[in-house]
Write a protein that holds these residues in place. Structure first.
Motif, short mmCIF file in Angstrom:
data_model
loop_
_atom_site.label_atom_id
_atom_site.label_comp_id
_atom_site.label_asym_id
_atom_site.label_seq_id
_atom_site.Cartn_x
_atom_site.Cartn_y
_atom_site.Cartn_z
N LEU A 30 21.48 -8.17 -16.10
CA LEU A 30 20.75 -7.43 -17.12
C LEU A 30 20.13 -8.35 -18.17
N GLY A 31 20.81 -9.44 -18.50
CA GLY A 31 20.26 -10.38 -19.47
C GLY A 31 18.94 -10.97 -19.00
N ASN A 32 18.89 -11.36 -17.72
CA ASN A 32 17.65 -11.91 -17.17
C ASN A 32 16.56 -10.84 -17.12
N LEU A 33 16.93 -9.60 -16.76
CA LEU A 33 15.95 -8.53 -16.74
C LEU A 33 15.38 -8.27 -18.13
N ARG A 64 3.03 -9.55 -10.24
CA ARG A 64 3.47 -10.54 -11.24
C ARG A 64 4.98 -10.43 -11.47
N LEU A 65 5.48 -9.20 -11.45
CA LEU A 65 6.93 -9.02 -11.59
C LEU A 65 7.67 -9.65 -10.42
N ALA A 66 7.16 -9.46 -9.21
CA ALA A 66 7.81 -10.03 -8.02
C ALA A 66 7.94 -11.54 -8.14
N VAL A 67 6.94 -12.17 -8.75
CA VAL A 67 7.00 -13.63 -8.94
C VAL A 67 8.17 -14.01 -9.83
N ASP A 68 8.40 -13.26 -10.91
CA ASP A 68 9.45 -13.59 -11.87
C ASP A 68 10.85 -13.19 -11.41
N LEU A 69 10.94 -12.25 -10.47
CA LEU A 69 12.24 -11.68 -10.13
C LEU A 69 12.81 -12.19 -8.81
N THR A 70 12.06 -12.94 -8.05
CA THR A 70 12.56 -13.45 -6.77
C THR A 70 12.43 -14.96 -6.73
#
Length: 499
Positions: A30-33, A64-70
């Motif tokens: 959750l902190g990273n999110l 853009r979210l996929a880049v930051d989350l995977t």
């Protein structure tokens, strides 16, 4: 300037990511999110979340979210054992099945292209195939990664597992980068796709002979992963192959594949038809033996987590009502707690006698059969124990407990390579199986694979401290947790400790 999101906004963000991208994040993330949301939401997180919910799919915001989350870092010949299995097992089998037509390969979650290009190179290096013998389709949700893949220019770090001779054959120096040959580039077609979504064209029945989907399912929720595997299974031609990441298995997800083990790695082969029986068991010798590998098709219907739930299942059986055909004078239900207690005390004859008193409907239960196999193996009736395990594997090819008991029997018979294969199967199918990992480390030490032994024993030491008591009772050979931990530490000490 960004505004720190509220807990409710982070929870909403997590739900949107799951719904739109299929990515699941537990409480520890959750902190990273929150940091990702703050970076994208800027001054108005609520407005950003509303926009995200209304965005069509696909959309640039989601990408853009996929880049930051995977994790997008990869390199050529990553997990080389799987690449060898692809080139030396899967490709020859599929070429034969295709009768001269090109082998169709899908690289799902291809990131910046290293994986599909590696497959194209491996087909040429190992099989000597021309460009028309393999067709590779590579898909990813991240447009930035796909742009890099299409450019096909890579740093020396991406080529760190490629030897100099191979690098010279397939790459040309281009300043600080290396440009891939046009012939290999033409073998791969890149497309932007979301693997978490239905896509009738991408997953058309029988579209592929080989699918690589490595380190993708690990991000999905169980429901999303099951749906994705169902789509993959439908799209793979009968007899085709599926390669997952090393930390991923099909347990609880599919009964459409046989588990294979060669080249010190695991992968899957699509069944030719529903309900197809498991192929005959074969063993591939470990790498240190220096022998050629043959496919090991380990038996495989639907995964059932027999080990983790064995005690609970046996518990419920012990108090189950007797069947109606017992009549008015039905005997009391046998006490399987007592059978487990006898097993723990090494009173194997008593344990077996209690199991034999069960009515047929319970005696054929997989968990009861596993308990019987353990009792037989511990009493020295190795042939009977192995017959039960093979029968269990014919019903459930991904049964870690049956592999473990088979391994015990083969080790007792002095067949260490076969024992190691079954222990590794059990540990692969159930990564938390501490006793399987312990036995792997002990056998590796015995076979002079010292670095591997240190690694596996160190992992076993951690797992043993958290192992479920029911598994220790069923598979611990009568030893308490403390004794098994002491044994593990002694083995590590003899090796000079972990490194």
């Amino acid at each position: 300037m960004s505004i720190e999101p509220s807990a409710a906004q982070v929870a909403q963000f997590r739900d949107l990511i799951l719904d739109r991208l299929g990515l699941q994040f537990d409480e520890t993330k959750l902190g990273n999110l929150a940091r990702v949301l703050a970076r994208h939401g800027g001054r108005d997180n609520a407005a950003y979340l509303a926009m995200l919910a209304a965005e069509p799919e696909p959309s640039e915001a989601l990408h853009r979210l996929a880049v930051d989350l995977t994790v997008t870092e990869t390199y050529f010949y990553r997990n080389g054992e799987q690449i060898q299995a692809f080139a030396e097992v899967a490709m020859p089998a599929c070429l034969q099945a295709r009768e001269g037509l090109p082998v169709r390969v899908l690289s799902a979650g291809c990131a910046s292209g290293e994986e599909p290009y590696t497959l194209a190179i491996a087909a040429r290096e190992t099989m000597g195939l021309g460009a028309g013998s393999v067709q590779i389709r590579a898909v990813d949700a991240n447009p930035a990664m796909l742009a890099k893949a299409s450019a096909a220019r890579y740093s020396v770090w991406s080529l760190r597992e490629v030897n100099p001779a191979m690098r010279a054959r397939w790459f040309a120096r281009d300043g600080d980068l290396y440009a891939l040959s046009d012939g290999v580039r033409r073998s791969v077609r890149f497309e932007q796709r979301n693997l978490a979504r239905e896509d009738a064209e991408l997953w058309a029945p029988g579209s592929y002979d080989i699918v690589f989907c490595r380190n993708v399912l690990m991000y999905f929720s169980p429901e999303q992963a099951e749906a994705a595997v169902a789509r993959i299974a439908e799209a793979i031609a009968p007899g085709g192959y599926l390669f997952l990441g090393h930390a991923e298995t099909l347990r609880g997800l599919s009964s459409d594949f046989h588990l294979c083990h060669t080249h010190a790695t695991f992968y899957y082969r699509r069944k030719s038809q529903a309900g197809e029986p498991a192929p005959a068991m074969k063993f591939s010798l470990p790498a240190w033996e220096g022998a050629p590998f043959q496919p090991l098709l380990l038996n495989d219907p639907a995964w059932a987590n027999v080990i983790a739930r064995a005690a609970q299942r046996i518990d419920s059986l012990a108090v189950a009502a007797p069947p109606a055909d017992y009549g008015q004078s039905a005997p009391a239900q046998p006490d399987l707690h007592h059978a487990l207690s006898c097993l723990h005390k090494e009173q194997f004859e008593q344990s077996l006698a209690l199991i034999e008193k069960l009515p047929q409907q319970h005696a054929d239960d997989p968990d009861v059969l596993l308990l019987k196999a353990v009792s037989l193996s511990q009493s020295g009736a190795l042939a009977e124990a192995q017959n039960i395990c093979r029968a269990l594997l014919a019903r459930d090819e991904l049964n870690a407990g049956a592999h473990y008991v088979l391994a015990l029997c083969r080790e007792e018979e002095g067949d260490n390579p076969a024992a190691l294969t079954h222990y590794r199967s059990a540990a692969y199918l159930d990564p938390g199986f501490a006793l399987a990992r312990l036995h792997i480390g002990v056998l590796e030490r015995r076979m002079a694979e010292l670095d591997a032994a240190r690694r596996d024993l160190a992992q076993a030491l951690v797992l043993l401290q958290h192992e479920d008591p029911s598994r220790l009772l069923l598979f611990g050979g009568g030893f308490p947790r403390s004794a098994l931990i002491d044994l593990c530490r002694a083995e590590l000490t003899a090796l000079g400790g972990p490194r």
